[in-house]
Write a protein that holds these residues in place. Structure first.
Motif, PDB file in Angstrom:
ATOM      1  N   THR A  83     -11.155 -22.644 -43.718  1.00  0.00           N
ATOM      2  CA  THR A  83     -11.492 -21.125 -44.052  1.00  0.00           C
ATOM      3  C   THR A  83     -12.974 -20.892 -43.657  1.00  0.00           C
ATOM      4  N   PRO A  84     -13.383 -19.757 -43.010  1.00  0.00           N
ATOM      5  CA  PRO A  84     -14.906 -19.411 -42.698  1.00  0.00           C
ATOM      6  C   PRO A  84     -15.559 -19.008 -43.893  1.00  0.00           C
ATOM      7  N   LEU A  85     -16.777 -19.190 -44.279  1.00  0.00           N
ATOM      8  CA  LEU A  85     -17.249 -18.666 -45.457  1.00  0.00           C
ATOM      9  C   LEU A  85     -18.070 -17.404 -44.734  1.00  0.00           C
ATOM     10  N   GLN A  86     -18.248 -16.446 -45.733  1.00  0.00           N
ATOM     11  CA  GLN A  86     -18.988 -15.213 -45.417  1.00  0.00           C
ATOM     12  C   GLN A  86     -20.522 -15.370 -45.197  1.00  0.00           C
ATOM     13  N   ARG A  87     -21.297 -15.727 -46.214  1.00  0.00           N
ATOM     14  CA  ARG A  87     -22.810 -15.724 -46.041  1.00  0.00           C
ATOM     15  C   ARG A  87     -23.261 -16.816 -47.187  1.00  0.00           C
ATOM     16  N   PHE A  88     -24.389 -17.207 -46.883  1.00  0.00           N
ATOM     17  CA  PHE A  88     -25.313 -18.002 -47.525  1.00  0.00           C
ATOM     18  C   PHE A  88     -26.238 -17.295 -48.389  1.00  0.00           C
ATOM     19  N   THR A  89     -26.357 -17.751 -49.541  1.00  0.00           N
ATOM     20  CA  THR A  89     -27.373 -16.920 -50.369  1.00  0.00           C
ATOM     21  C   THR A  89     -28.649 -17.774 -50.324  1.00  0.00           C
ATOM     22  N   SER A  90     -29.745 -17.365 -51.250  1.00  0.00           N
ATOM     23  CA  SER A  90     -30.954 -18.260 -51.277  1.00  0.00           C
ATOM     24  C   SER A  90     -30.926 -18.882 -52.488  1.00  0.00           C
ATOM     25  N   GLU A  91     -29.758 -18.864 -53.403  1.00  0.00           N
ATOM     26  CA  GLU A  91     -29.826 -19.435 -54.819  1.00  0.00           C
ATOM     27  C   GLU A  91     -29.345 -20.761 -54.603  1.00  0.00           C
ATOM     28  N   THR A  92     -29.535 -21.547 -55.734  1.00  0.00           N
ATOM     29  CA  THR A  92     -28.948 -23.003 -55.746  1.00  0.00           C
ATOM     30  C   THR A  92     -28.740 -23.175 -57.130  1.00  0.00           C
ATOM     31  N   ILE A  93     -27.691 -24.145 -57.275  1.00  0.00           N
ATOM     32  CA  ILE A  93     -27.564 -24.986 -58.797  1.00  0.00           C
ATOM     33  C   ILE A  93     -28.697 -25.867 -59.089  1.00  0.00           C
ATOM     34  N   ASN A  94     -28.747 -25.980 -60.424  1.00  0.00           N
ATOM     35  CA  ASN A  94     -29.719 -27.121 -60.861  1.00  0.00           C
ATOM     36  C   ASN A  94     -29.198 -28.401 -60.432  1.00  0.00           C
ATOM     37  N   GLU A  95     -30.047 -29.323 -60.409  1.00  0.00           N
ATOM     38  CA  GLU A  95     -29.964 -30.571 -60.449  1.00  0.00           C
ATOM     39  C   GLU A  95     -28.967 -31.533 -60.904  1.00  0.00           C
ATOM     40  N   SER A  96     -28.951 -31.199 -62.228  1.00  0.00           N
ATOM     41  CA  SER A  96     -27.839 -31.670 -63.155  1.00  0.00           C
ATOM     42  C   SER A  96     -26.538 -31.559 -62.824  1.00  0.00           C
ATOM     43  N   LEU A  97     -26.190 -30.005 -62.442  1.00  0.00           N
ATOM     44  CA  LEU A  97     -24.895 -29.477 -62.061  1.00  0.00           C
ATOM     45  C   LEU A  97     -24.381 -30.226 -60.782  1.00  0.00           C
ATOM     46  N   LEU A  98     -25.494 -30.333 -59.707  1.00  0.00           N
ATOM     47  CA  LEU A  98     -25.075 -30.707 -58.479  1.00  0.00           C
ATOM     48  C   LEU A  98     -24.686 -32.444 -58.511  1.00  0.00           C
ATOM     49  N   LYS A  99     -25.378 -32.728 -59.586  1.00  0.00           N
ATOM     50  CA  LYS A  99     -25.153 -34.498 -59.624  1.00  0.00           C
ATOM     51  C   LYS A  99     -23.704 -34.543 -60.095  1.00  0.00           C
ATOM     52  N   THR A 100     -23.178 -33.698 -61.043  1.00  0.00           N
ATOM     53  CA  THR A 100     -21.961 -33.792 -61.605  1.00  0.00           C
ATOM     54  C   THR A 100     -21.007 -33.398 -60.650  1.00  0.00           C
ATOM     55  N   GLY A 101     -21.215 -32.269 -59.866  1.00  0.00           N
ATOM     56  CA  GLY A 101     -20.125 -31.837 -58.523  1.00  0.00           C
ATOM     57  C   GLY A 101     -19.963 -33.192 -57.815  1.00  0.00           C
ATOM     58  N   THR A 102     -21.073 -33.572 -57.574  1.00  0.00           N
ATOM     59  CA  THR A 102     -21.196 -34.714 -56.345  1.00  0.00           C
ATOM     60  C   THR A 102     -20.252 -36.067 -57.050  1.00  0.00           C
ATOM     61  N   GLU A 103     -20.394 -36.163 -58.388  1.00  0.00           N
ATOM     62  CA  GLU A 103     -19.365 -37.284 -58.795  1.00  0.00           C
ATOM     63  C   GLU A 103     -17.943 -37.056 -58.726  1.00  0.00           C
ATOM     64  N   LEU A 104     -17.725 -35.603 -59.158  1.00  0.00           N
ATOM     65  CA  LEU A 104     -16.331 -34.987 -59.001  1.00  0.00           C
ATOM     66  C   LEU A 104     -15.721 -35.167 -57.762  1.00  0.00           C
ATOM     67  N   VAL A 105     -16.683 -34.683 -56.820  1.00  0.00           N
ATOM     68  CA  VAL A 105     -16.140 -34.722 -55.408  1.00  0.00           C
ATOM     69  C   VAL A 105     -15.841 -36.031 -54.848  1.00  0.00           C
ATOM     70  N   ARG A 106     -16.773 -37.013 -55.247  1.00  0.00           N
ATOM     71  CA  ARG A 106     -16.380 -38.333 -54.808  1.00  0.00           C
ATOM     72  C   ARG A 106     -15.314 -39.116 -55.515  1.00  0.00           C
ATOM     73  N   ASN A 107     -14.954 -38.810 -56.665  1.00  0.00           N
ATOM     74  CA  ASN A 107     -13.910 -39.164 -57.569  1.00  0.00           C
ATOM     75  C   ASN A 107     -12.724 -38.734 -56.807  1.00  0.00           C
ATOM     76  N   LEU A 108     -12.728 -37.542 -56.413  1.00  0.00           N
ATOM     77  CA  LEU A 108     -11.366 -36.752 -55.810  1.00  0.00           C
ATOM     78  C   LEU A 108     -11.268 -37.499 -54.440  1.00  0.00           C
ATOM     79  N   GLN A 109     -12.201 -37.905 -53.773  1.00  0.00           N
ATOM     80  CA  GLN A 109     -11.924 -38.329 -52.321  1.00  0.00           C
ATOM     81  C   GLN A 109     -11.582 -40.036 -52.625  1.00  0.00           C
ATOM     82  N   ASP A 110     -11.818 -40.422 -53.615  1.00  0.00           N
ATOM     83  CA  ASP A 110     -11.445 -42.012 -53.856  1.00  0.00           C
ATOM     84  C   ASP A 110     -10.049 -42.052 -54.258  1.00  0.00           C
ATOM     85  N   ASP A 111      -9.337 -41.097 -54.920  1.00  0.00           N
ATOM     86  CA  ASP A 111      -8.026 -40.869 -55.379  1.00  0.00           C
ATOM     87  C   ASP A 111      -6.951 -41.125 -53.988  1.00  0.00           C
TER      88      ASP A 111
END
Length: 111
Positions: A83-111
């Motif tokens: 599915t295509p996305l509509q638009r990028f914003t200039s906002e970002t999540i904090n580094e801690s949340l990004l790290k948590t999200g990266t671990e979540l995605v990595r764990n789902l890909q390993d399953d």
């Protein structure tokens, strides 16, 4: 009149829905079961804005805010599978949340 379709670079973004808390900080949006659900979106011909970095927030066509966890180039011919996305914003999540999200995605890909 013969119009040629124009190709464009297509990227797949694995992201996690986010919402703002009472302090205005992003946090992951939980589903009805209390889980975080990563999904994939892609750039489309009419996507507004530019991708700058992991953790950047974009808006879907269904008005969901999504934090980019991973980004990868995708074959132009495979674009209709995501599915295509509509638009990028200039906002970002904090580094801690990004790290948590990266671990979540990595764990789902390993399953």
């Amino acid at each position: 009149m013969n119009k040629l379709k124009t190709k464009y670079d297509v990227y797949r973004y694995t992201g996690i829905p986010v919402v703002k808390d009472a302090s205005g900080n992003y946090k992951f949006k939980l589903d009805d079961m209390g889980h975080v659900k990563p999904h994939s979106w892609r750039t489309g011909k009419h996507t507004k804005g530019k991708f700058k970095q992991r953790g950047q927030v974009f808006l879907t066509e269904n008005r969901l805010f999504i934090a980019v966890i991973t980004a990868e180039k995708m074959s132009f011919n495979q674009r209709h599978s995501v599915t295509p996305l509509q638009r990028f914003t200039s906002e970002t999540i904090n580094e801690s949340l990004l790290k948590t999200g990266t671990e979540l995605v990595r764990n789902l890909q390993d399953d």
